[in-house]
Design a protein around this motif. Structure first.
Motif, PDB file in Angstrom:
ATOM      1  N   SER A   1       0.812  -1.205   0.000  1.00 40.81           N
ATOM      2  CA  SER A   1       0.000   0.000   0.000  1.00 40.81           C
ATOM      3  C   SER A   1       0.852   1.264   0.000  1.00 40.81           C
ATOM      4  CB  SER A   1      -0.899   0.008   1.234  1.00 40.81           C
ATOM      5  OG  SER A   1      -0.111   0.031   2.416  1.00 40.81           O
ATOM      6  N   GLY A   2       2.143   1.122   0.236  1.00 37.35           N
ATOM      7  CA  GLY A   2       3.026   2.279   0.344  1.00 37.35           C
ATOM      8  C   GLY A   2       3.365   2.625   1.781  1.00 37.35           C
ATOM      9  N   ARG A   3       2.611   2.058   2.736  1.00 41.01           N
ATOM     10  CA  ARG A   3       2.902   2.333   4.147  1.00 41.01           C
ATOM     11  C   ARG A   3       4.161   1.599   4.595  1.00 41.01           C
ATOM     12  NH1 ARG A   3      -1.780   0.827   7.979  1.00 41.01           N
ATOM     13  NH2 ARG A   3      -1.811  -1.053   6.704  1.00 41.01           N
ATOM     14  N   ALA A   4       4.837   2.201   5.567  1.00 43.26           N
ATOM     15  CA  ALA A   4       5.962   1.515   6.202  1.00 43.26           C
ATOM     16  C   ALA A   4       5.414   0.442   7.136  1.00 43.26           C
ATOM     17  CB  ALA A   4       6.822   2.494   6.979  1.00 43.26           C
ATOM     18  N   ASN A   5       6.148  -0.653   7.253  1.00 43.39           N
ATOM     19  CA  ASN A   5       5.827  -1.691   8.227  1.00 43.39           C
ATOM     20  C   ASN A   5       6.841  -1.555   9.359  1.00 43.39           C
ATOM     21  OD1 ASN A   5       4.678  -3.988   9.389  1.00 43.39           O
ATOM     22  ND2 ASN A   5       6.095  -5.363   8.326  1.00 43.39           N
ATOM     23  N   PRO A   6       6.470  -0.988  10.488  1.00 46.95           N
ATOM     24  CA  PRO A   6       7.470  -0.605  11.493  1.00 46.95           C
ATOM     25  C   PRO A   6       8.109  -1.766  12.235  1.00 46.95           C
ATOM     26  CG  PRO A   6       5.258  -0.192  12.324  1.00 46.95           C
ATOM     27  CD  PRO A   6       5.108  -0.602  10.883  1.00 46.95           C
ATOM     28  N   ASN A   7       7.449  -2.916  12.255  1.00 50.24           N
ATOM     29  CA  ASN A   7       7.918  -4.020  13.089  1.00 50.24           C
ATOM     30  C   ASN A   7       8.163  -5.282  12.271  1.00 50.24           C
ATOM     31  OD1 ASN A   7       7.356  -2.520  15.605  1.00 50.24           O
ATOM     32  ND2 ASN A   7       5.206  -2.831  15.027  1.00 50.24           N
TER      33      ASN A   7
ATOM     34  N   PRO B   1      -8.011  -2.555  14.100  1.00 54.42           N
ATOM     35  CA  PRO B   1      -6.554  -2.717  14.162  1.00 54.42           C
ATOM     36  C   PRO B   1      -6.100  -4.159  14.290  1.00 54.42           C
ATOM     37  CG  PRO B   1      -7.413  -1.882  16.250  1.00 54.42           C
ATOM     38  CD  PRO B   1      -8.558  -1.849  15.287  1.00 54.42           C
ATOM     39  N   LYS B   2      -6.980  -5.058  14.715  1.00 51.96           N
ATOM     40  CA  LYS B   2      -6.581  -6.451  14.900  1.00 51.96           C
ATOM     41  C   LYS B   2      -6.106  -7.068  13.592  1.00 51.96           C
ATOM     42  CE  LYS B   2      -8.259 -10.867  16.764  1.00 51.96           C
ATOM     43  NZ  LYS B   2      -9.389 -11.556  17.450  1.00 51.96           N
ATOM     44  N   ALA B   3      -6.731  -6.691  12.484  1.00 53.48           N
ATOM     45  CA  ALA B   3      -6.396  -7.268  11.180  1.00 53.48           C
ATOM     46  C   ALA B   3      -5.391  -6.425  10.405  1.00 53.48           C
ATOM     47  CB  ALA B   3      -7.665  -7.457  10.359  1.00 53.48           C
ATOM     48  N   ASP B   4      -4.733  -5.480  11.075  1.00 57.79           N
ATOM     49  CA  ASP B   4      -3.770  -4.585  10.434  1.00 57.79           C
ATOM     50  C   ASP B   4      -2.356  -5.123  10.666  1.00 57.79           C
ATOM     51  OD1 ASP B   4      -2.112  -2.549   9.556  1.00 57.79           O
ATOM     52  OD2 ASP B   4      -3.160  -0.959  10.644  1.00 57.79           O
ATOM     53  N   TRP B   5      -1.676  -5.486   9.577  1.00 50.07           N
ATOM     54  CA  TRP B   5      -0.332  -6.061   9.696  1.00 50.07           C
ATOM     55  C   TRP B   5       0.648  -5.101  10.355  1.00 50.07           C
ATOM     56  CZ3 TRP B   5       1.285 -10.847   9.428  1.00 50.07           C
ATOM     57  CH2 TRP B   5       0.582 -11.797   8.673  1.00 50.07           C
ATOM     58  N   THR B   6       0.482  -3.819  10.179  1.00 51.32           N
ATOM     59  CA  THR B   6       1.469  -2.870  10.716  1.00 51.32           C
ATOM     60  C   THR B   6       1.440  -2.798  12.239  1.00 51.32           C
ATOM     61  OG1 THR B   6       0.008  -0.934  10.556  1.00 51.32           O
ATOM     62  CG2 THR B   6       1.331  -1.488   8.623  1.00 51.32           C
ATOM     63  N   THR B   7       0.436  -3.388  12.877  1.00 46.71           N
ATOM     64  CA  THR B   7       0.375  -3.400  14.343  1.00 46.71           C
ATOM     65  C   THR B   7       0.907  -4.699  14.938  1.00 46.71           C
ATOM     66  OG1 THR B   7      -1.868  -4.338  14.460  1.00 46.71           O
ATOM     67  CG2 THR B   7      -1.688  -1.933  14.197  1.00 46.71           C
ATOM     68  N   VAL B   8       1.342  -5.630  14.080  1.00 52.26           N
ATOM     69  CA  VAL B   8       1.785  -6.949  14.550  1.00 52.26           C
ATOM     70  C   VAL B   8       3.263  -6.893  14.924  1.00 52.26           C
ATOM     71  CG1 VAL B   8       2.109  -9.376  13.924  1.00 52.26           C
ATOM     72  CG2 VAL B   8       0.078  -8.130  13.123  1.00 52.26           C
ATOM     73  N   THR B   9       3.603  -7.365  16.113  1.00 50.23           N
ATOM     74  CA  THR B   9       5.003  -7.462  16.533  1.00 50.23           C
ATOM     75  C   THR B   9       5.459  -8.913  16.671  1.00 50.23           C
ATOM     76  OG1 THR B   9       4.333  -7.275  18.852  1.00 50.23           O
ATOM     77  CG2 THR B   9       4.987  -5.236  17.715  1.00 50.23           C
ATOM     78  N   GLN B  10       4.532  -9.843  16.807  1.00 46.26           N
ATOM     79  CA  GLN B  10       4.851 -11.274  16.793  1.00 46.26           C
ATOM     80  C   GLN B  10       3.638 -12.019  16.254  1.00 46.26           C
ATOM     81  OE1 GLN B  10       6.788 -13.108  20.237  1.00 46.26           O
ATOM     82  NE2 GLN B  10       5.517 -14.942  19.986  1.00 46.26           N
ATOM     83  N   ARG B  11       3.864 -13.021  15.429  1.00 45.11           N
ATOM     84  CA  ARG B  11       2.762 -13.755  14.817  1.00 45.11           C
ATOM     85  C   ARG B  11       2.388 -14.959  15.672  1.00 45.11           C
ATOM     86  NH1 ARG B  11       4.623 -13.296   8.399  1.00 45.11           N
ATOM     87  NH2 ARG B  11       5.670 -11.288   8.744  1.00 45.11           N
ATOM     88  N   ASP B  12       1.108 -15.038  15.988  1.00 43.60           N
ATOM     89  CA  ASP B  12       0.584 -16.185  16.722  1.00 43.60           C
ATOM     90  C   ASP B  12      -0.409 -16.965  15.864  1.00 43.60           C
ATOM     91  OD1 ASP B  12       1.957 -15.698  19.222  1.00 43.60           O
ATOM     92  OD2 ASP B  12       0.642 -13.954  19.434  1.00 43.60           O
ATOM     93  N   HIS B  13      -1.322 -16.238  15.222  1.00 43.91           N
ATOM     94  CA  HIS B  13      -2.295 -16.854  14.336  1.00 43.91           C
ATOM     95  C   HIS B  13      -2.424 -15.999  13.077  1.00 43.91           C
ATOM     96  CE1 HIS B  13      -3.606 -19.761  17.326  1.00 43.91           C
ATOM     97  NE2 HIS B  13      -3.717 -18.775  18.195  1.00 43.91           N
ATOM     98  N   VAL B  14      -2.426 -16.651  11.935  1.00 48.30           N
ATOM     99  CA  VAL B  14      -2.633 -15.984  10.651  1.00 48.30           C
ATOM    100  C   VAL B  14      -3.631 -16.833   9.862  1.00 48.30           C
ATOM    101  CG1 VAL B  14      -1.575 -15.263   8.477  1.00 48.30           C
ATOM    102  CG2 VAL B  14      -0.330 -14.958  10.620  1.00 48.30           C
ATOM    103  N   ALA B  15      -4.534 -16.165   9.164  1.00 44.66           N
ATOM    104  CA  ALA B  15      -5.499 -16.869   8.330  1.00 44.66           C
ATOM    105  C   ALA B  15      -5.277 -16.532   6.864  1.00 44.66           C
ATOM    106  CB  ALA B  15      -6.924 -16.514   8.731  1.00 44.66           C
ATOM    107  N   ILE B  16      -5.460 -17.534   6.017  1.00 40.41           N
ATOM    108  CA  ILE B  16      -5.420 -17.372   4.568  1.00 40.41           C
ATOM    109  C   ILE B  16      -6.781 -17.794   4.028  1.00 40.41           C
ATOM    110  CG2 ILE B  16      -4.355 -18.166   2.413  1.00 40.41           C
ATOM    111  CD1 ILE B  16      -1.827 -18.814   4.069  1.00 40.41           C
ATOM    112  N   PHE B  17      -7.324 -17.000   3.114  1.00 39.37           N
ATOM    113  CA  PHE B  17      -8.622 -17.314   2.526  1.00 39.37           C
ATOM    114  C   PHE B  17      -8.461 -17.520   1.030  1.00 39.37           C
ATOM    115  CE2 PHE B  17      -9.418 -14.606   6.261  1.00 39.37           C
ATOM    116  CZ  PHE B  17     -10.060 -15.557   7.051  1.00 39.37           C
ATOM    117  N   ILE B  18      -8.959 -18.652   0.540  1.00 39.84           N
ATOM    118  CA  ILE B  18      -8.777 -19.072  -0.853  1.00 39.84           C
ATOM    119  C   ILE B  18     -10.124 -19.545  -1.396  1.00 39.84           C
ATOM    120  CG2 ILE B  18      -7.592 -20.695  -2.390  1.00 39.84           C
ATOM    121  CD1 ILE B  18      -5.327 -20.869  -0.382  1.00 39.84           C
TER     122      ILE B  18
END
Length: 456
Positions: free
Chosen positions: A70-76, A164-181
């Motif tokens: 999107s052009g945003r920085a990912n800080p973490n 914010p829960k679904a915003d990647w830029t707020t994530v500092t450690q991954r516990d659960h991730v979902a993929i939809f296909i």
């Protein structure tokens, strides 16, 4: 995220769409319920990676990790800490488990990741949910498969998608991730989604148009994870990295990690390549998108090329811009199209790991030659591309090339060879296109091109 499906399902006509934050674009409607008994698919062998200088790879790694499309920085920097488990749920297609097993095997063997299927009944670190494309479109109209942090189901995503829960830029450690296909996608689309989205669920989140050796590139030339992608994942899970790092902290470790993990790249050189400006990316989306007519896409492709030249690019982005122009002119101005496509191919041939890009150009040139009645040239282009495309594991492109060659053989008086090749192409087409309707549409499209050439 992948914004363009031109290479898998729209190789001869422009039809594609931009979509959500981390996702892959889709083909037009495909239907389920076809008989897959004759379907052909690929093994798990990756395409060989010709290493680039580590200084260049270091910049790629940091831009993949600390930028968003999107052009945003990912800080973490974030990753899973500990073993990773994969759970398939929903309307899982018949081919999905076997395709996922191939991906897991490669991630374990080539990237050294501690990843496996979740135990029955257990939650997964990565949940891959399959649901009908129409249901996905009601919520995210232009998305195909995509990846979301901190959720474990489609219902949870719908409840949290604006927060914010679904915003990647707020994530500092991954516990659960979902993929939809989409559950009703073609087998190749399912495989491609599993490759890229699983890698992004575990590793880098960004895509870079400048990369010719990666699935982390919205041009979609590469369909399955490459050795470059495996190297990026090795770096992502190297012991020097830790969740919560910022870019400056990570940058201190990257040269040493690359020296250890990629000794073939320990030589001087490398080019600094900046992030593609949003104005150029917007023209890419217009040139290959579904909105507007052929004239609008042609104008966008011309603007793509103008921006690429103004930026002084000499890499894959300039080649891709020429490719876009050539593709947009293929029907209306074939001589100009050949000129632009030849320019694209010349650049791609000068770049490492761009063999499949050259093959895509050959497909366009083969179709133009067929329409012009130059059957021998059409066959030559197809013959040059077919081995590369097999190695790149792109069944839809392979079937398209075989059908073009079959039309050229038919027009040259070799009806028996043509019919045999058409039959051979069907096994690949079932994997690449999925539905009988899409297979028939591609065959009719190429037959029409062949008929124009026969009339000459």
């Amino acid at each position: 995220m992948r914004k363009i499906s031109l290479l898998a399902f729209c190789a001869l006509t422009a039809c594609a769409a931009p979509q959500a934050q981390v996702s892959k674009s889709y083909s037009e409607d495909s239907t389920s319920g076809i008989a897959f008994a004759a379907m052909q698919d690929f093994g798990a062998a990756p395409r060989a990676f010709q290493s680039r200088p580590n200084a260049e790879l270091a910049r790629d790694f940091l831009d993949l990790e600390f930028r968003m499309e999107s052009g945003r920085a990912n800080p973490n920097f974030s990753r899973f800490e500990g073993p990773i488990s994969i759970k398939l749920q929903g309307a899982v297609p018949a081919t999905a488990a076997a395709e996922m097993a191939k991906v897991i095997g490669r991630l374990r063997n080539e990237a050294g990741l501690d990843v496996n299927f979740a135990k029955p009944g257990a939650a997964g670190s990565v949940t891959i949910e399959f649901l009908p494309r129409a249901e996905m479109r009601r919520v995210v109209p232009l998305a195909a498969c995509f990846t979301v942090p901190r959720v474990q189901s489609w219902a949870e995503y719908k409840a949290e998608r604006s927060g914010p829960k679904a915003d990647w830029t707020t994530v500092t450690q991954r516990d659960h991730v979902a993929i939809f296909i989409p559950s009703d996608a073609a087998p190749q689309e399912v495989r491609d989604c599993l490759n890229e989205e699983t890698a992004q669920a575990m590793g880098p989140l960004n895509d870079l148009y400048r990369l010719t050796d990666s699935v982390f590139n919205d041009d979609n030339f590469n369909a399955v994870l490459t050795s470059f992608d495996m190297l990026m994942l090795k770096l992502h899970y190297a012991p020097e990295m830790r969740s919560g790092m910022n870019e400056a902290e990570a940058a201190k470790h990257v040269p040493g990690m690359l020296a250890r993990l990629n000794p073939a790249g320990n030589y001087a050189g490398g080019q600094f390549k900046e992030i593609s400006p949003r104005v150029w990316i917007a023209e890419v989306e217009r040139a290959f998108g579904p909105r507007g007519g052929a004239g609008a896409r042609m104008a966008a492709a011309e603007r793509m090329l103008g921006i690429a030249k103004a930026q002084g690019w000499r890499d894959g982005r300039l080649a891709f811009s020429y490719f876009a122009v050539g593709r947009s002119l293929a029907t209306s101005q074939p001589a100009a199209a050949v000129s632009a496509l030849t320019a694209a191919q010349r650049i791609y041939r000068s770049l490492p790991n761009a063999q499949v890009h050259v093959a895509h150009v050959d497909m366009q040139l083969s179709a133009i030659a067929l329409a012009a009645g130059q059957n021998g040239q059409a066959i030559a282009f197809a013959d040059r591309a077919i081995p590369v495309v097999k190695q790149a594991q792109n069944a839809s492109l392979l079937a398209t090339l075989m059908l073009i060659k079959a039309e050229a053989l038919e027009n040259s008086g070799h009806a028996g060879e043509a019919q045999a090749l058409r039959l051979d192409s069907q096994a690949w087409a079932r994997y690449g296109f999925g539905s009988d309707s899409q297979m028939r549409a591609r065959m009719a499209e190429i037959a029409s091109i062949g008929a124009r050439g026969a009339r000459g």
